[in-house]
Design a protein around this motif. Structure first.
Motif, PDB file in Angstrom:
ATOM      1  N   GLU A   1      12.978  13.897  28.760  1.00 16.06           N
ATOM      2  CA  GLU A   1      14.426  14.010  28.981  1.00 16.06           C
ATOM      3  C   GLU A   1      14.868  13.528  30.365  1.00 16.06           C
ATOM      4  OE1 GLU A   1      13.209  17.706  26.512  1.00 16.06           O
ATOM      5  OE2 GLU A   1      12.405  16.490  28.158  1.00 16.06           O
ATOM      6  N   CYS A   2      13.931  13.312  31.273  1.00 17.86           N
ATOM      7  CA  CYS A   2      14.276  13.040  32.667  1.00 17.86           C
ATOM      8  C   CYS A   2      14.479  11.557  32.932  1.00 17.86           C
ATOM      9  CB  CYS A   2      13.190  13.587  33.592  1.00 17.86           C
ATOM     10  SG  CYS A   2      13.644  13.488  35.342  1.00 17.86           S
ATOM     11  N   LEU A   3      15.605  11.222  33.548  1.00 21.20           N
ATOM     12  CA  LEU A   3      15.829   9.866  34.025  1.00 21.20           C
ATOM     13  C   LEU A   3      14.835   9.551  35.146  1.00 21.20           C
ATOM     14  CD1 LEU A   3      19.717  10.064  34.390  1.00 21.20           C
ATOM     15  CD2 LEU A   3      18.512   8.701  32.672  1.00 21.20           C
ATOM     16  N   TRP A   4      14.310   8.345  35.153  1.00 22.50           N
ATOM     17  CA  TRP A   4      13.441   7.928  36.246  1.00 22.50           C
ATOM     18  C   TRP A   4      14.308   7.789  37.498  1.00 22.50           C
ATOM     19  CZ3 TRP A   4      10.103   2.813  36.267  1.00 22.50           C
ATOM     20  CH2 TRP A   4       9.388   2.761  37.463  1.00 22.50           C
ATOM     21  N   SER A   5      14.127   8.690  38.431  1.00 26.36           N
ATOM     22  CA  SER A   5      14.979   8.781  39.614  1.00 26.36           C
ATOM     23  C   SER A   5      14.200   8.350  40.854  1.00 26.36           C
ATOM     24  CB  SER A   5      15.469  10.220  39.805  1.00 26.36           C
ATOM     25  OG  SER A   5      16.039  10.737  38.617  1.00 26.36           O
TER      26      SER A   5
ATOM     27  N   VAL B   1      12.835  -1.160  46.911  1.00 21.26           N
ATOM     28  CA  VAL B   1      13.896  -0.946  45.926  1.00 21.26           C
ATOM     29  C   VAL B   1      13.828  -2.014  44.837  1.00 21.26           C
ATOM     30  CG1 VAL B   1      16.397  -1.146  45.596  1.00 21.26           C
ATOM     31  CG2 VAL B   1      15.473   0.403  47.325  1.00 21.26           C
ATOM     32  N   ARG B   2      13.567  -3.249  45.219  1.00 20.93           N
ATOM     33  CA  ARG B   2      13.436  -4.314  44.218  1.00 20.93           C
ATOM     34  C   ARG B   2      12.265  -4.048  43.266  1.00 20.93           C
ATOM     35  NH1 ARG B   2      15.446  -8.004  48.209  1.00 20.93           N
ATOM     36  NH2 ARG B   2      17.304  -9.058  47.394  1.00 20.93           N
ATOM     37  N   VAL B   3      11.161  -3.567  43.795  1.00 18.44           N
ATOM     38  CA  VAL B   3      10.015  -3.235  42.944  1.00 18.44           C
ATOM     39  C   VAL B   3      10.406  -2.148  41.939  1.00 18.44           C
ATOM     40  CG1 VAL B   3       7.702  -2.232  42.902  1.00 18.44           C
ATOM     41  CG2 VAL B   3       8.288  -3.955  44.623  1.00 18.44           C
ATOM     42  N   LEU B   4      11.112  -1.137  42.414  1.00 21.51           N
ATOM     43  CA  LEU B   4      11.555  -0.063  41.522  1.00 21.51           C
ATOM     44  C   LEU B   4      12.486  -0.596  40.444  1.00 21.51           C
ATOM     45  CD1 LEU B   4      12.186   2.645  44.254  1.00 21.51           C
ATOM     46  CD2 LEU B   4      10.591   2.893  42.361  1.00 21.51           C
ATOM     47  N   LEU B   5      13.422  -1.454  40.833  1.00 16.32           N
ATOM     48  CA  LEU B   5      14.360  -2.019  39.866  1.00 16.32           C
ATOM     49  C   LEU B   5      13.623  -2.857  38.821  1.00 16.32           C
ATOM     50  CD1 LEU B   5      17.207  -3.069  42.324  1.00 16.32           C
ATOM     51  CD2 LEU B   5      17.349  -1.255  40.612  1.00 16.32           C
ATOM     52  N   ASP B   6      12.679  -3.661  39.267  1.00 10.54           N
ATOM     53  CA  ASP B   6      11.918  -4.491  38.326  1.00 10.54           C
ATOM     54  C   ASP B   6      11.066  -3.642  37.390  1.00 10.54           C
ATOM     55  OD1 ASP B   6      12.968  -6.765  39.498  1.00 10.54           O
ATOM     56  OD2 ASP B   6      11.208  -7.181  40.737  1.00 10.54           O
ATOM     57  N   SER B   7      10.717  -2.438  37.839  1.00  8.26           N
ATOM     58  CA  SER B   7       9.864  -1.556  37.039  1.00  8.26           C
ATOM     59  C   SER B   7      10.657  -0.682  36.074  1.00  8.26           C
ATOM     60  CB  SER B   7       9.017  -0.675  37.964  1.00  8.26           C
ATOM     61  OG  SER B   7       8.197  -1.472  38.814  1.00  8.26           O
ATOM     62  N   GLY B   8      11.984  -0.655  36.230  1.00  3.51           N
ATOM     63  CA  GLY B   8      12.814   0.078  35.283  1.00  3.51           C
ATOM     64  C   GLY B   8      13.402   1.385  35.762  1.00  3.51           C
ATOM     65  N   VAL B   9      13.455   1.625  37.072  1.00  3.84           N
ATOM     66  CA  VAL B   9      14.056   2.864  37.571  1.00  3.84           C
ATOM     67  C   VAL B   9      15.490   2.974  37.061  1.00  3.84           C
ATOM     68  CG1 VAL B   9      14.991   1.957  39.742  1.00  3.84           C
ATOM     69  CG2 VAL B   9      14.199   4.327  39.634  1.00  3.84           C
ATOM     70  N   GLU B  10      15.949   4.200  36.820  1.00  6.83           N
ATOM     71  CA  GLU B  10      17.234   4.393  36.143  1.00  6.83           C
ATOM     72  C   GLU B  10      18.353   4.907  37.041  1.00  6.83           C
ATOM     73  OE1 GLU B  10      16.403   5.762  31.730  1.00  6.83           O
ATOM     74  OE2 GLU B  10      14.933   6.672  33.092  1.00  6.83           O
ATOM     75  N   VAL B  11      18.014   5.566  38.149  1.00  6.89           N
ATOM     76  CA  VAL B  11      19.050   6.116  39.030  1.00  6.89           C
ATOM     77  C   VAL B  11      18.448   6.344  40.418  1.00  6.89           C
ATOM     78  CG1 VAL B  11      18.600   8.527  38.363  1.00  6.89           C
ATOM     79  CG2 VAL B  11      20.851   7.894  39.265  1.00  6.89           C
ATOM     80  N   PHE B  12      19.283   6.141  41.448  1.00  6.49           N
ATOM     81  CA  PHE B  12      18.891   6.425  42.829  1.00  6.49           C
ATOM     82  C   PHE B  12      19.736   7.580  43.367  1.00  6.49           C
ATOM     83  CE2 PHE B  12      17.606   1.997  42.378  1.00  6.49           C
ATOM     84  CZ  PHE B  12      16.398   1.945  43.059  1.00  6.49           C
ATOM     85  N   LYS B  13      19.231   8.217  44.436  1.00  4.70           N
ATOM     86  CA  LYS B  13      19.991   9.277  45.104  1.00  4.70           C
ATOM     87  C   LYS B  13      19.902   9.092  46.618  1.00  4.70           C
ATOM     88  CE  LYS B  13      22.133  13.085  46.229  1.00  4.70           C
ATOM     89  NZ  LYS B  13      21.698  14.446  46.001  1.00  4.70           N
TER      90      LYS B  13
END
Length: 300
Positions: free
Chosen positions: A104-108, A121-133
């Protein structure tokens, strides 16, 4: 002693609206060592807390996940936030593993003004991260710090939301206030920014920014609860404009870092129905479920 949890009343709220559950975009799960330190600051009512704030939900990660499930929360975030250089990588690795183990958890994830922020941040985006804080009050940084520019540009291009605590509640400092988000959005107007706590207490200024930038949104976290209203009540004069933004208001709770039952956030939203005709059940359905689905996708 903590009073009995009103689970059935919590579930009745969304069932009566005809929803399949709740979509909570503002939930925190942190590595145990950091979680303990965060709770210690709240227990001390430290300078960035400013008032007594007894944390209600102190169970293990497993217990808290089960609590959210019992409330009917079908999708939620973890929202780690870095408070100094060198911490983001550790938090992001932990949050990735947590999301992988909790369907149920968004990849944050989070980032901080430090060399290399744009790269990871680009690595995370390319890997499919769903939300930042981001939490500028705790981290004591400015959103327009040049070290963040590359990261924000990549996030804006990817259309991934970033939940930003930049309002001056509960205790403001030189890094909080609507002027910081205004400068960021001037630089990155396509950024999908979610204003945490509706920007409390600078509600009007943050509402105006959301109205002016179509990709921005507000989350309801702690606003309209009796606890929050004691210090930062939402102005009634703004409710018609809030009703007009029905597609860009998201349900958030700040679970587990709240001093009252989870139901209180829902009850506070429910009371709005009597305050303005535009904030009726249709608006509640969008806020509590449909807007989160539209932004992040429907849970399996």
């Amino acid at each position: 002693m903590v009073e009995q949890e009103p689970v059935e009343d919590t579930r009745a709220f969304w069932k009566d609206l005809g929803l399949p559950g709740l979509f909570d975009v503002h939930v925190h799960f942190l590595p145990p060592n950091i979680q303990r330190r965060v709770w210690e600051q709240f227990d001390l009512a430290g300078p960035k807390i400013g008032r007594e704030w007894p944390i209600r939900y102190r169970g293990s990660h497993e217990e808290r996940v089960e609590q959210l499930r019992s409330f009917g929360v079908r999708r939620f975030s973890a929202l780690p936030y870095a408070h100094r250089p060198g911490v983001a990588a550790y938090l992001n690795e932990w949050a990735r593993d947590f999301a992988a183990s909790v369907p149920e958890c968004l990849w944050s994830a989070t980032f901080f003004p430090e060399p290399g922020a744009g790269d990871y941040v680009r690595v995370l985006l390319d890997s499919g991260v769903e939300v930042f804080k981001l939490h500028t009050q705790v981290g004591e940084f400015r959103l327009d710090d040049p070290l963040l520019d590359e990261a924000f540009g990549a996030i804006a291009d990817a259309g991934v939301p970033v939940v930003i605590h930049v309002g001056s509640g509960p205790v403001g400092n030189e890094f909080t206030g609507p002027q910081h988000l205004e400068r960021l959005l001037r630089r990155h107007p396509r950024l999908t920014a979610v204003v945490a706590h509706m920007g409390a207490p600078e509600y009007a200024d943050f509402l105006a920014l959301v109205e002016a930038h179509e990709n921005t949104r507000l989350d309801t976290t702690m606003v309209f609860t009796t606890f929050f209203d004691a210090d930062a009540p939402y102005p009634g004069a703004l409710l018609p404009r809030l009703a007009d933004l029905g597609d860009r208001v998201l349900f958030g709770s700040d679970f587990p870092t709240i001093p009252y039952p989870y139901l209180d956030q829902l009850a506070g939203l429910g009371r709005l129905v009597d305050r303005h005709p535009g904030l009726g059940e249709d608006w509640l359905r969008r806020v509590c479920w449909h807007n989160g689905v539209a932004l992040f996708g429907r849970p399996d």
